[in-house]
Scaffold this motif. Structure first.
Motif, PDB file in Angstrom:
ATOM      1  N   MET A   1      10.453 -41.618   7.837  1.00 27.14           N
ATOM      2  CA  MET A   1       9.189 -41.010   7.412  1.00 27.14           C
ATOM      3  C   MET A   1       8.055 -41.935   7.845  1.00 27.14           C
ATOM      4  N   LEU A   2       7.137 -41.448   8.635  1.00 29.23           N
ATOM      5  CA  LEU A   2       6.015 -42.271   9.112  1.00 29.23           C
ATOM      6  C   LEU A   2       4.880 -42.236   8.086  1.00 29.23           C
ATOM      7  N   ASN A   3       4.506 -43.420   7.602  1.00 30.47           N
ATOM      8  CA  ASN A   3       3.403 -43.509   6.636  1.00 30.47           C
ATOM      9  C   ASN A   3       2.076 -43.668   7.367  1.00 30.47           C
ATOM     10  N   ILE A   4       1.133 -42.779   7.043  1.00 33.20           N
ATOM     11  CA  ILE A   4      -0.146 -42.748   7.752  1.00 33.20           C
ATOM     12  C   ILE A   4      -1.287 -43.075   6.790  1.00 33.20           C
ATOM     13  N   ALA A   5      -2.187 -43.961   7.214  1.00 32.76           N
ATOM     14  CA  ALA A   5      -3.432 -44.189   6.473  1.00 32.76           C
ATOM     15  C   ALA A   5      -4.558 -43.586   7.298  1.00 32.76           C
ATOM     16  N   VAL A   6      -5.397 -42.769   6.666  1.00 29.89           N
ATOM     17  CA  VAL A   6      -6.496 -42.104   7.362  1.00 29.89           C
ATOM     18  C   VAL A   6      -7.817 -42.713   6.906  1.00 29.89           C
ATOM     19  N   PHE A   7      -8.655 -43.103   7.877  1.00 29.02           N
ATOM     20  CA  PHE A   7     -10.004 -43.590   7.592  1.00 29.02           C
ATOM     21  C   PHE A   7     -10.974 -42.472   7.956  1.00 29.02           C
ATOM     22  N   ALA A   8     -11.878 -42.128   7.044  1.00 34.06           N
ATOM     23  CA  ALA A   8     -12.845 -41.059   7.312  1.00 34.06           C
ATOM     24  C   ALA A   8     -14.133 -41.354   6.573  1.00 34.06           C
ATOM     25  N   SER A   9     -15.250 -41.022   7.194  1.00 37.15           N
ATOM     26  CA  SER A   9     -16.546 -41.286   6.553  1.00 37.15           C
ATOM     27  C   SER A   9     -17.230 -40.032   6.050  1.00 37.15           C
ATOM     28  N   GLY A  10     -16.757 -38.861   6.525  1.00 31.38           N
ATOM     29  CA  GLY A  10     -17.524 -37.636   6.282  1.00 31.38           C
ATOM     30  C   GLY A  10     -16.760 -36.579   5.526  1.00 31.38           C
ATOM     31  N   ARG A  11     -16.961 -35.343   5.984  1.00 32.65           N
ATOM     32  CA  ARG A  11     -16.412 -34.204   5.228  1.00 32.65           C
ATOM     33  C   ARG A  11     -14.886 -34.186   5.250  1.00 32.65           C
ATOM     34  N   GLY A  12     -14.262 -34.686   6.308  1.00 32.01           N
ATOM     35  CA  GLY A  12     -12.808 -34.783   6.312  1.00 32.01           C
ATOM     36  C   GLY A  12     -12.078 -33.573   6.843  1.00 32.01           C
ATOM     37  N   SER A  13     -12.710 -32.784   7.724  1.00 30.61           N
ATOM     38  CA  SER A  13     -12.006 -31.594   8.232  1.00 30.61           C
ATOM     39  C   SER A  13     -10.819 -31.991   9.107  1.00 30.61           C
ATOM     40  N   ASN A  14     -10.909 -33.123   9.804  1.00 32.82           N
ATOM     41  CA  ASN A  14      -9.749 -33.584  10.585  1.00 32.82           C
ATOM     42  C   ASN A  14      -8.633 -34.058   9.666  1.00 32.82           C
ATOM     43  N   LEU A  15      -9.013 -34.708   8.572  1.00 31.22           N
ATOM     44  CA  LEU A  15      -8.017 -35.126   7.571  1.00 31.22           C
ATOM     45  C   LEU A  15      -7.294 -33.892   7.035  1.00 31.22           C
ATOM     46  N   GLU A  16      -8.066 -32.886   6.699  1.00 31.86           N
ATOM     47  CA  GLU A  16      -7.486 -31.657   6.134  1.00 31.86           C
ATOM     48  C   GLU A  16      -6.576 -30.970   7.146  1.00 31.86           C
ATOM     49  N   ALA A  17      -7.015 -30.914   8.385  1.00 28.68           N
ATOM     50  CA  ALA A  17      -6.199 -30.282   9.435  1.00 28.68           C
ATOM     51  C   ALA A  17      -4.891 -31.050   9.626  1.00 28.68           C
ATOM     52  N   LEU A  18      -4.964 -32.374   9.565  1.00 31.16           N
ATOM     53  CA  LEU A  18      -3.757 -33.194   9.711  1.00 31.16           C
ATOM     54  C   LEU A  18      -2.805 -32.952   8.554  1.00 31.16           C
ATOM     55  N   HIS A  19      -3.366 -32.982   7.347  1.00 30.15           N
ATOM     56  CA  HIS A  19      -2.546 -32.782   6.143  1.00 30.15           C
ATOM     57  C   HIS A  19      -1.851 -31.421   6.189  1.00 30.15           C
ATOM     58  N   ARG A  20      -2.586 -30.411   6.591  1.00 30.60           N
ATOM     59  CA  ARG A  20      -2.047 -29.050   6.654  1.00 30.60           C
ATOM     60  C   ARG A  20      -0.954 -28.955   7.727  1.00 30.60           C
ATOM     61  N   SER A  21      -1.193 -29.610   8.851  1.00 25.33           N
ATOM     62  CA  SER A  21      -0.237 -29.534   9.957  1.00 25.33           C
ATOM     63  C   SER A  21       1.065 -30.232   9.596  1.00 25.33           C
ATOM     64  N   LEU A  22       0.965 -31.381   8.941  1.00 21.77           N
ATOM     65  CA  LEU A  22       2.182 -32.125   8.572  1.00 21.77           C
ATOM     66  C   LEU A  22       3.037 -31.291   7.628  1.00 21.77           C
ATOM     67  N   ALA A  23       2.382 -30.570   6.730  1.00 20.71           N
ATOM     68  CA  ALA A  23       3.120 -29.745   5.764  1.00 20.71           C
ATOM     69  C   ALA A  23       3.723 -28.525   6.463  1.00 20.71           C
ATOM     70  N   ALA A  24       2.911 -27.884   7.306  1.00 18.90           N
ATOM     71  CA  ALA A  24       3.359 -26.625   7.922  1.00 18.90           C
ATOM     72  C   ALA A  24       4.492 -26.859   8.915  1.00 18.90           C
ATOM     73  N   LEU A 183      -5.252 -33.890  17.243  1.00 19.55           N
ATOM     74  CA  LEU A 183      -4.970 -35.065  16.401  1.00 19.55           C
ATOM     75  C   LEU A 183      -3.599 -34.935  15.727  1.00 19.55           C
ATOM     76  N   PRO A 184      -3.311 -33.792  15.070  1.00 18.05           N
ATOM     77  CA  PRO A 184      -1.954 -33.633  14.523  1.00 18.05           C
ATOM     78  C   PRO A 184      -0.865 -33.704  15.587  1.00 18.05           C
ATOM     79  N   GLU A 185      -1.194 -33.257  16.793  1.00 15.69           N
ATOM     80  CA  GLU A 185      -0.202 -33.293  17.876  1.00 15.69           C
ATOM     81  C   GLU A 185       0.183 -34.733  18.209  1.00 15.69           C
ATOM     82  N   VAL A 186      -0.797 -35.601  18.261  1.00 17.65           N
ATOM     83  CA  VAL A 186      -0.510 -37.015  18.579  1.00 17.65           C
ATOM     84  C   VAL A 186       0.221 -37.692  17.424  1.00 17.65           C
ATOM     85  N   VAL A 187      -0.182 -37.379  16.196  1.00 13.59           N
ATOM     86  CA  VAL A 187       0.517 -37.963  15.028  1.00 13.59           C
ATOM     87  C   VAL A 187       1.977 -37.539  15.036  1.00 13.59           C
ATOM     88  N   THR A 188       2.220 -36.284  15.381  1.00 12.69           N
ATOM     89  CA  THR A 188       3.601 -35.792  15.460  1.00 12.69           C
ATOM     90  C   THR A 188       4.385 -36.551  16.528  1.00 12.69           C
TER      91      THR A 188
END
Ligand code: GRF
Length: 197
Positions: A1-24, A183-188
């Motif tokens: 299991m790869l543990n990921i730390a996400v750094f974000a300064s703003g609204r976080g739509s990339n964070l949300e997209a990543l989180h959703r992709s990992l689950a889906a 971004l989710p593609e590269v994390v995968t």
């Protein structure tokens, strides 16, 4: 299991997209912490709403760079982070953090690097520059992070075409859709070991 730390300064739509992709996609990876320099960021709100440790770490709350970097590294180690994802993080990671995670820090940039990158090239400024240059295509880039802004090895890019009369806002929306996919593609790819760690 790869543990990921996400750094974000703003609204976080990339964070949300990543989180959703990992689950889906049932990828063997999980977000173990979200770190932001902005206590009111949408990214921290999203983390809290989804049971992900949300850490407000701001350089302004530390006496010097060294103690701030030490706090960032301590947070990453405490949460067992193995991959660091910069998803709209408006600060540069200092050398100690880059050194500790060399080859395991990625950033998403809203342009086709190496064009339109570097210090000060972020957000709408990028899209305004692309339009001002009369470019017919733009896109997004995921790259490895080193000590310089937007200079590390490019891992994945995809393009969008500019329509006649494209505005910075409409271009930003097109590019954001690409960001949310690559971004989710590269994390995968990291999770599956197809990118060296
Ligand atoms: C994105 O456009 C990304 O390319 C840039 O900052 C923005 C972050 O947006 N680095 P969000 O916070 O993920 O919605």
């Amino acid at each position: 299991m790869l543990n990921i730390a996400v750094f974000a300064s703003g609204r976080g739509s990339n964070l949300e997209a990543l989180h959703r992709s990992l689950a889906a996609r049932a990828v063997a990876a999980r977000i173990v912490a979200v770190i932001s320099n902005n206590s009111g960021s949408g990214a921290l709100s999203f983390a809290r709403a989804n049971g992900i440790p949300a850490l407000h770490l701001s350089r302004q709350r530390f006496d010097d760079d060294a103690s701030f970097s030490a706090a960032v590294l301590d947070a990453l180690h405490r949460h067992g982070a193995e991959l660091v994802v910069l998803a709209g993080y408006m600060k540069k990671l200092d050398a100690p953090v880059v050194a500790a995670y060399r080859g395991r820090i990625i950033n998403i940039h809203p342009a086709l690097l190496p064009k339109y990158g570097g210090e000060g090239m972020y957000g709408m400024r990028v899209h305004e520059a692309v339009i001002a240059a009369g470019d017919r295509i733009s896109g997004a880039t995921v790259h490895l992070v080193d000590e310089e802004y937007d200079r590390g090895r490019i891992l994945l890019q995809d393009i969008v075409t500019l329509a006649p009369g494209e505005t910075p806002e409409s271009l930003a929306a097109k590019v954001l859709n690409v960001e949310h996919r690559i971004l989710p593609e590269v994390v995968t790819m990291f999770a599956e070991g197809s990118i060296g760690q």
